[in-house]
Design a protein around this motif. Structure first.
Motif, PDB file in Angstrom:
ATOM      1  N   CYS A  89       0.828  -1.213   0.000  1.00  0.00           N
ATOM      2  CA  CYS A  89       0.000   0.000   0.000  1.00  0.00           C
ATOM      3  C   CYS A  89       0.861   1.262   0.000  1.00  0.00           C
ATOM      4  CB  CYS A  89      -0.921   0.009   1.216  1.00  0.00           C
ATOM      5  SG  CYS A  89      -2.276  -1.170   1.133  1.00  0.00           S
ATOM      6  N   GLY A  90       1.950   1.242   0.760  1.00  0.00           N
ATOM      7  CA  GLY A  90       2.841   2.388   0.809  1.00  0.00           C
ATOM      8  C   GLY A  90       3.467   2.698  -0.534  1.00  0.00           C
ATOM      9  N   LEU A  91       3.891   1.668  -1.237  1.00  0.00           N
ATOM     10  CA  LEU A  91       4.493   1.860  -2.559  1.00  0.00           C
ATOM     11  C   LEU A  91       3.475   2.403  -3.554  1.00  0.00           C
ATOM     12  CD1 LEU A  91       6.661  -1.396  -2.757  1.00  0.00           C
ATOM     13  CD2 LEU A  91       7.491   0.959  -2.505  1.00  0.00           C
ATOM     14  N   ILE A  92       2.251   1.884  -3.495  1.00  0.00           N
ATOM     15  CA  ILE A  92       1.201   2.364  -4.407  1.00  0.00           C
ATOM     16  C   ILE A  92       0.908   3.842  -4.153  1.00  0.00           C
ATOM     17  CG2 ILE A  92      -1.246   2.165  -4.989  1.00  0.00           C
ATOM     18  CD1 ILE A  92      -0.986  -0.860  -4.459  1.00  0.00           C
ATOM     19  N   LEU A  93       0.747   4.217  -2.889  1.00  0.00           N
ATOM     20  CA  LEU A  93       0.474   5.614  -2.560  1.00  0.00           C
ATOM     21  C   LEU A  93       1.625   6.537  -2.960  1.00  0.00           C
ATOM     22  CD1 LEU A  93      -1.261   5.468   0.943  1.00  0.00           C
ATOM     23  CD2 LEU A  93      -2.206   6.406  -1.155  1.00  0.00           C
ATOM     24  N   MET A  94       2.853   6.053  -2.810  1.00  0.00           N
ATOM     25  CA  MET A  94       4.009   6.853  -3.167  1.00  0.00           C
ATOM     26  C   MET A  94       4.012   7.160  -4.661  1.00  0.00           C
ATOM     27  SD  MET A  94       8.077   5.922  -2.873  1.00  0.00           S
ATOM     28  CE  MET A  94       7.971   4.737  -4.235  1.00  0.00           C
ATOM     29  N   GLN A 112       3.493  10.870  -6.516  1.00  0.00           N
ATOM     30  CA  GLN A 112       4.534  11.441  -7.357  1.00  0.00           C
ATOM     31  C   GLN A 112       4.018  11.759  -8.765  1.00  0.00           C
ATOM     32  OE1 GLN A 112       7.690  12.343  -6.697  1.00  0.00           O
ATOM     33  NE2 GLN A 112       7.788  11.657  -4.581  1.00  0.00           N
ATOM     34  N   ILE A 113       3.176  10.887  -9.297  1.00  0.00           N
ATOM     35  CA  ILE A 113       2.710  11.044 -10.682  1.00  0.00           C
ATOM     36  C   ILE A 113       1.617  12.105 -10.799  1.00  0.00           C
ATOM     37  CG2 ILE A 113       1.575   9.859 -12.611  1.00  0.00           C
ATOM     38  CD1 ILE A 113       2.921   7.261 -11.602  1.00  0.00           C
ATOM     39  N   MET A 143      -3.698  16.588  -7.760  1.00  0.00           N
ATOM     40  CA  MET A 143      -4.199  16.159  -6.450  1.00  0.00           C
ATOM     41  C   MET A 143      -4.221  17.323  -5.469  1.00  0.00           C
ATOM     42  SD  MET A 143      -3.170  12.343  -5.145  1.00  0.00           S
ATOM     43  CE  MET A 143      -1.455  12.753  -5.055  1.00  0.00           C
ATOM     44  N   LEU A 144      -3.132  18.085  -5.408  1.00  0.00           N
ATOM     45  CA  LEU A 144      -3.050  19.192  -4.458  1.00  0.00           C
ATOM     46  C   LEU A 144      -4.087  20.271  -4.777  1.00  0.00           C
ATOM     47  CD1 LEU A 144       0.834  19.499  -4.107  1.00  0.00           C
ATOM     48  CD2 LEU A 144      -0.787  18.497  -2.477  1.00  0.00           C
ATOM     49  N   LYS A 145      -4.334  20.493  -6.047  1.00  0.00           N
ATOM     50  CA  LYS A 145      -5.380  21.449  -6.421  1.00  0.00           C
ATOM     51  C   LYS A 145      -6.755  20.923  -6.025  1.00  0.00           C
ATOM     52  CE  LYS A 145      -2.988  23.792 -10.227  1.00  0.00           C
ATOM     53  NZ  LYS A 145      -3.000  24.108 -11.679  1.00  0.00           N
ATOM     54  N   PHE A 146      -6.946  19.616  -6.198  1.00  0.00           N
ATOM     55  CA  PHE A 146      -8.210  18.996  -5.808  1.00  0.00           C
ATOM     56  C   PHE A 146      -8.421  19.078  -4.300  1.00  0.00           C
ATOM     57  CE2 PHE A 146     -10.518  15.145  -4.380  1.00  0.00           C
ATOM     58  CZ  PHE A 146     -11.740  15.395  -4.994  1.00  0.00           C
ATOM     59  N   PHE A 147      -7.323  19.020  -3.551  1.00  0.00           N
ATOM     60  CA  PHE A 147      -7.409  19.116  -2.091  1.00  0.00           C
ATOM     61  C   PHE A 147      -7.751  20.530  -1.627  1.00  0.00           C
ATOM     62  CE2 PHE A 147      -4.219  15.374  -1.527  1.00  0.00           C
ATOM     63  CZ  PHE A 147      -5.225  14.488  -1.880  1.00  0.00           C
ATOM     64  N   GLY A 148      -7.778  21.490  -2.552  1.00  0.00           N
ATOM     65  CA  GLY A 148      -8.191  22.851  -2.212  1.00  0.00           C
ATOM     66  C   GLY A 148      -7.069  23.852  -2.081  1.00  0.00           C
ATOM     67  N   ILE A 181       6.683  21.178  -2.875  1.00  0.00           N
ATOM     68  CA  ILE A 181       7.992  20.881  -2.276  1.00  0.00           C
ATOM     69  C   ILE A 181       7.839  19.858  -1.148  1.00  0.00           C
ATOM     70  CG2 ILE A 181       9.899  21.840  -0.920  1.00  0.00           C
ATOM     71  CD1 ILE A 181       9.420  24.513  -2.402  1.00  0.00           C
ATOM     72  N   TYR A 182       6.855  20.079  -0.299  1.00  0.00           N
ATOM     73  CA  TYR A 182       6.661  19.216   0.869  1.00  0.00           C
ATOM     74  C   TYR A 182       6.230  17.811   0.453  1.00  0.00           C
ATOM     75  CZ  TYR A 182       5.396  18.156   5.717  1.00  0.00           C
ATOM     76  OH  TYR A 182       5.329  17.609   6.965  1.00  0.00           O
ATOM     77  N   THR A 183       5.308  17.727  -0.502  1.00  0.00           N
ATOM     78  CA  THR A 183       4.778  16.428  -0.928  1.00  0.00           C
ATOM     79  C   THR A 183       5.804  15.608  -1.692  1.00  0.00           C
ATOM     80  OG1 THR A 183       2.591  17.435  -1.123  1.00  0.00           O
ATOM     81  CG2 THR A 183       2.879  15.282  -2.153  1.00  0.00           C
ATOM     82  N   ARG A 184       6.589  16.258  -2.538  1.00  0.00           N
ATOM     83  CA  ARG A 184       7.556  15.510  -3.349  1.00  0.00           C
ATOM     84  C   ARG A 184       8.533  14.726  -2.484  1.00  0.00           C
ATOM     85  NH1 ARG A 184       7.548  15.614  -8.467  1.00  0.00           N
ATOM     86  NH2 ARG A 184       6.694  17.717  -8.600  1.00  0.00           N
ATOM     87  N   ILE A 185       8.857  15.262  -1.318  1.00  0.00           N
ATOM     88  CA  ILE A 185       9.797  14.587  -0.424  1.00  0.00           C
ATOM     89  C   ILE A 185       9.073  13.618   0.519  1.00  0.00           C
ATOM     90  CG2 ILE A 185      11.496  14.924   1.420  1.00  0.00           C
ATOM     91  CD1 ILE A 185      12.150  17.644   0.122  1.00  0.00           C
ATOM     92  N   THR A 186       7.996  14.080   1.166  1.00  0.00           N
ATOM     93  CA  THR A 186       7.334  13.232   2.166  1.00  0.00           C
ATOM     94  C   THR A 186       6.711  11.981   1.552  1.00  0.00           C
ATOM     95  OG1 THR A 186       5.330  14.597   1.983  1.00  0.00           O
ATOM     96  CG2 THR A 186       6.849  15.079   3.802  1.00  0.00           C
ATOM     97  N   SER A 187       6.299  12.043   0.288  1.00  0.00           N
ATOM     98  CA  SER A 187       5.683  10.864  -0.339  1.00  0.00           C
ATOM     99  C   SER A 187       6.675   9.710  -0.470  1.00  0.00           C
ATOM    100  CB  SER A 187       5.103  11.222  -1.713  1.00  0.00           C
ATOM    101  OG  SER A 187       6.108  11.698  -2.587  1.00  0.00           O
ATOM    102  N   ILE A 188       7.963  10.021  -0.524  1.00  0.00           N
ATOM    103  CA  ILE A 188       8.990   8.968  -0.574  1.00  0.00           C
ATOM    104  C   ILE A 188       8.937   8.121   0.700  1.00  0.00           C
ATOM    105  CG2 ILE A 188      11.491   8.532  -0.662  1.00  0.00           C
ATOM    106  CD1 ILE A 188      11.739  11.126  -2.295  1.00  0.00           C
TER     107      ILE A 188
END
Length: 455
Positions: A104-109, A113-114, A119-124, A135-142
């Motif tokens: 699940c972690g790999l799928i979410l990562m 990333q893709i 997604m961030l725009k959809f989140f509001g 910047i924050y998501t690109r690193i934390t998603s790893i």
């Protein structure tokens, strides 16, 4: 197994303290991941940085949902099997759960990333916040696979009778995160990237401790074959972990709609679109400190209730649940007092001196109104997890969805039509009260059944 296991013989009060206190500490320390990031980002980057972490928060909730699905689900299945005396099959619930967490972690990562920007725009995300969120998501998603295995693996470790090790797992990651936050953000001036990097490194180290523990499991030996996914074991784990998982996904859905509503109604108010998103994100994460106590108690209850229900020791199950409710009530009343008396002082901790009086006005009102019925919020998490622990996941799912989906979500959509952005504040206490009422009715009905009534 039943006669020699302390879950069957030690007093419920002592057991609950033994399991709940490390769980509470673990949850408190875990909540520091978000609180510490908010503190350092708020002091260095400012309000836009804190707003960005609020926008990204649904992704974190998704990871927690997966961790609870296979963590609590696997732990409940494991303890129920041990209580029934089925030690041979119990180990497969641990191994299969761990494997599914990594998947699940790999799928979410990869998804994050893709599809990051849409997604961030959809989140509001407002345009002014988007670059910080990227910047924050690109690193934390790893770190998503490490976050899920460390958080979910902690439940499996606790089910093995090692609540203190679960506490160590969470504390280690959070302490490392705090130290590196100070170094990367204040020392190296890396801003959002520094806070994100510190978080991921802490998660990796916590995950490594979980893996080492699996090699030295106390109750049973975890050979390689137990980690090979089998539909039979996964199905039971998912059924038992569905309630806390659905609750997290419900929180994610509410968070997304909340952000969108705050953005829309905020820009039509004196506050603008950034102040409400920033304030609500901070208050949500501060309130997680309270929920750390409540969820820690519910997690401490889980192995006691699961094992004794499997062993048909119903009187011990009932007494443990009522003790958990008693402790939850005391903590909830204390939290209510703190949030009503000191809201401005709490918010000021995350300000670098640039916040306006409008910012403090909105945050103070939101604290006092939205969290007004936090004094009864202990019922729903403890009771929902109780139903899961005794192998009745459908009831746990119903309870987990009451506040978020059945009550809070419709109120967030309807009340602002009449009261503007203030309607979002009023949605909180109404949802909390109705959810607690529904929960009380369900639990009274359950405890009047024959197996509990005669004990």
């Amino acid at each position: 197994m039943q006669g020699s296991n302390p879950l069957a013989t030690v007093s419920e009060k002592k057991l609950l303290k033994q399991f709940a206190i490390p769980s509470i500490i673990a949850m408190l320390v875990s909540s520091l991941y978000n609180i510490v990031d908010q503190f350092f980002i708020g002091r260095s980057v400012g309000g836009l940085g804190n707003a960005a972490t609020n926008i990204v928060f649904p992704l974190t909730i998704s990871c927690v949902a997966c961790a609870l699905l296979f963590g609590i689900g696997g732990a409940s299945a494991f303890n129920l099997s041990l209580g029934e005396g089925d030690n041979e099959h119990a180990k497969y619930y641990i191994g299969n759960s761990a494997t599914m967490m990594i998947i699940c972690g790999l799928i979410l990562m990869f998804i994050s990333q893709i599809f990051m920007v849409p997604m961030l725009k959809f989140f509001g995300s407002p345009d002014s916040v988007l670059k910080y969120a990227i910047i924050y998501t690109r690193i934390t998603s790893i770190g998503f696979p490490f976050l899920i295995l460390s958080a979910g693996g902690g439940h499996l470790v606790r089910a093995d009778g090692s609540p203190k090790m679960t506490m160590i797992i969470n504390m280690t990651g959070a302490i490392i995160n705090t130290i590196l936050d100070a170094l990367f953000v204040f020392g190296f001036h890396w801003g959002m990237a520094g806070a994100a990097s510190a978080t991921v490194i802490g998660q990796i180290i916590s995950c490594a401790i979980v893996i080492v523990y699996f090699k030295n499991f106390k109750t049973t030996t975890l050979s390689k074959k137990v980690f090979i996914p089998h539909a039979h074991y996964i199905e039971k784990v998912v059924s038992l972990g569905a309630a806390p998982c659905f609750n997290q996904f419900a929180m994610m859905l509410v968070q997304i709609i909340m952000n969108k509503s705050l953005k829309y109604y905020g820009q039509h108010s004196v506050y603008g679109e950034e102040i409400p998103i920033t304030c609500v994100g901070l208050i949500t994460k501060v309130s997680q400190v309270f929920f750390s106590f409540i969820i820690g108690i519910s997690q401490g209850l889980q192995p006691i209730a699961s094992f004794n229900y499997g062993a048909k020791n119903y009187s011990r199950v009932k007494r443990a649940y009522l003790l958990a409710i008693k402790y939850g009530a005391v903590i909830s009343i204390f939290s209510f007092a703190m949030f009503q008396i000191f809201p401005r002082q709490i918010i000021a901790l995350f300000d670098n001196g640039t916040a306006s009086e409008l910012y403090f006005k909105f945050s103070t009102n939101y604290f006092r109104i939205f969290l007004f019925f936090i004094c009864i919020c202990f019922m729903q998490p403890i009771s929902s997890n109780f139903f899961t622990a005794i192998g009745k996941p459908k009831k746990g799912i119903v309870l987990s969805l009451t506040r978020q989906i059945l009550f809070l979500l419709p109120l967030i959509l309807i009340l602002p039509l009449f009261f503007g952005i203030d309607g979002i504040m009023y949605a909180g206490p109404i949802a909390d009260f109705t959810a607690a009422l529904a929960c009380t009715i369900m639990i009274i009905y359950e405890l009047r059944k024959e197996e509990f009534k005669n004990h």
